[in-house]
Design an enzyme around this catalytic site. Structure first.
Site, short mmCIF file in Angstrom:
data_model
loop_
_atom_site.label_atom_id
_atom_site.label_comp_id
_atom_site.label_asym_id
_atom_site.label_seq_id
_atom_site.Cartn_x
_atom_site.Cartn_y
_atom_site.Cartn_z
N TYR A 1 -30.50 48.32 6.92
CA TYR A 1 -30.03 48.00 5.58
C TYR A 1 -28.52 47.79 5.55
CZ TYR A 1 -34.60 49.53 3.77
OH TYR A 1 -35.94 49.66 3.50
N LYS B 1 -40.07 53.92 16.23
CA LYS B 1 -40.90 52.86 16.80
C LYS B 1 -40.39 52.65 18.22
CE LYS B 1 -44.10 49.69 16.22
NZ LYS B 1 -45.52 49.97 15.96
N ASP C 1 -45.94 53.55 12.34
CA ASP C 1 -47.22 53.05 11.82
C ASP C 1 -48.24 54.18 11.79
OD1 ASP C 1 -46.88 52.96 14.55
OD2 ASP C 1 -47.98 51.09 14.84
N ASP D 1 -37.38 55.06 3.80
CA ASP D 1 -37.56 54.43 2.50
C ASP D 1 -39.04 54.22 2.23
OD1 ASP D 1 -37.14 53.05 0.15
OD2 ASP D 1 -36.45 51.21 1.10
N ASP E 1 -41.72 56.53 -0.35
CA ASP E 1 -42.47 55.96 -1.47
C ASP E 1 -43.96 56.19 -1.30
OD1 ASP E 1 -40.10 55.15 -2.59
OD2 ASP E 1 -40.81 53.14 -3.07
MG MG Z 1 -37.65 52.97 -2.16
#
Ligand code: MG
Ligand code: NAI
Length: 354
Positions: free
Chosen positions: A143, A192, A224, A248, A252
């Site tokens: 990000y 990963k 994953d 992130d 969620d």
């Molecule tokens: Mg979020």
């Protein structure tokens, strides 16, 4: 203990639920003999109206003089994001504070409290007793890396870069290990590493840091698989620590598993006990001003503040169990199927705590 807390109520339901948290703090002061003082500071629309900016230097100065920030929510109505009063309000305030205070570790406790199982997307037998803490690295990774558009074979192409330095990984991992020490002493490092070089470095750093925490049982898991395990068997986890993007997405997913937005607190820490504590939900403009918002996530954010900034586990746990006692007595806000207003529910919690 003495301390000072900066209070930024923000927009929408922010001021309504902040009032509840401050009322609870007053009771904590009396009951446990503390002197925690609060100083209100403006951000977002209230700051814009007075200073013409969303995050004025006055607010930063108040936060700098404080031990921690108790934060409500910011952001305008969903269909009015372009007027200057609201444009980028959330970004300016939250990213501004994150950057200024180097809040590199985001903690999201995902807890299914007794009686709230019905709000989960999963069947009760899979989530009863769920208590997972996700620690997400917050200020680096893909990000924040370089990104660009270029041309390939005459057509647009794009590139994002993920960069992690040893120290950035180490400090995030340390927050994870330290949190695990306060809990069940189990840590899952999610990555990963079968594909990504940054992930391989995360593993290298994790093995080094683990030497300082011999009591913590550490495991590695690919992201994953971690998503699948979190959705299938969340009870198997204690603390998960991971890079920015994976955190992130997983937090969620975890939020959806727990179910109700009004119940999820969060903390963003800088490794020196300073932190910003806020509900995971937004300013809920649709119910603002009606006095019906659930203040639980805000009150639980205060509990996190006491736990992580001041190390006051007993006080934090007392707040958490007061909320549960209120629920057990049938005292619930509307989002949980009850009839109580924000204020009535707060009174119930305060009674259970006092
Ligand atoms: Mg979020
Ligand atoms: P939201 O989280 O504010 O609301 C989503 C839905 O959940 C709404 O129907 C709302 O009424 C309900 N809800 C949220 N919190 C509740 C509570 N405590 N009690 C009862 N019901 C609750 O998300 P939305 O509507 O997408 O965003 C509204 C504004 O909030 C936007 O401006 C957005 O940018 C901002 N926002 C700010 C955040 C922050 O301050 N960290 C985080 C997320 C959104």
């Amino acid at each position: 203990m003495k301390g000072s807390i900066a209070v930024i109520a923000g927009d929408g339901i922010g001021p309504e639920i902040m009032k509840s948290a401050v009322a609870v703090l007053d009771v904590v002061n009396k009951k446990f003999g503390h002197e925690f003082a609060t100083t209100e500071a403006l951000a977002s629309s209230a700051a814009y109206d007075k200073y013409g900016v969303h995050l004025p230097p006055e607010t930063i100065a108040t936060c700098e003089k404080s031990d921690a920030i108790l934060f409500g929510a910011v952001g305008g109505p969903v269909n009015d994001q372009e007027s200057p009063r609201w444009k980028d309000a959330e970004k300016n305030v939250i990213l501004g504070l994150r950057k200024h205070f180097d809040l590199f570790a985001n903690l999201r406790p995902l807890k299914v409290w007794p009686g709230t199982e019905v709000f989960s997307t999963l069947r009760p037998e899979f989530i009863t007793g769920m208590d997972v803490l996700i620690v997400r690295e917050l200020v680096s990774g893909i990000y924040f890396g370089a990104r660009e558009r270029f041309e390939q074979n005459g057509k647009p192409a794009a590139r994002d870069t993920s960069v992690y330095a040893w120290d950035e990984i180490e400090r995030a991992l340390r927050v994870g290990f330290e949190a695990a020490m306060m809990r069940k002493k189990r840590l899952t490092v999610v990555d990963k590493a079968n594909v990504l070089e940054t992930s391989r470095l995360w593993r290298e750093v994790a093995r080094e840091v683990a030497k300082d925490f011999p009591e913590v049982q550490m495991e590695f898991m690919f992201v994953d698989n971690a998503a699948m395990q979190l959705a299938r068997a969340p009870l198997a986890f204690d603390v998960i620590v991971t890079e920015n993007m994976f955190g992130d997405i997983l937090s969620d997913l975890g939020g959806a598993i727990v179910g109700s937005l009004g119940l999820l607190p969060s903390a963003s820490l800088n490794g020196k006990k300073f932190g910003l504590y806020e509900p995971s939900h937004g300013s809920a403009p649709d119910i603002a001003g009606k006095g019906v918002a659930n203040p639980t996530a805000q009150i639980l954010s205060l509990a996190l503040l006491l736990r992580y900034t001041y190390g006051l586990e007993k006080e934090a746990a007392a707040i958490e169990s007061a909320i549960q006692s209120a629920w057990k007595a049938g005292e619930k806000t509307r989002d949980l199927g009850g009839t109580l207003s924000t204020e009535e529910f707060t009174t119930a919690v305060v009674k259970c705590l006092a």
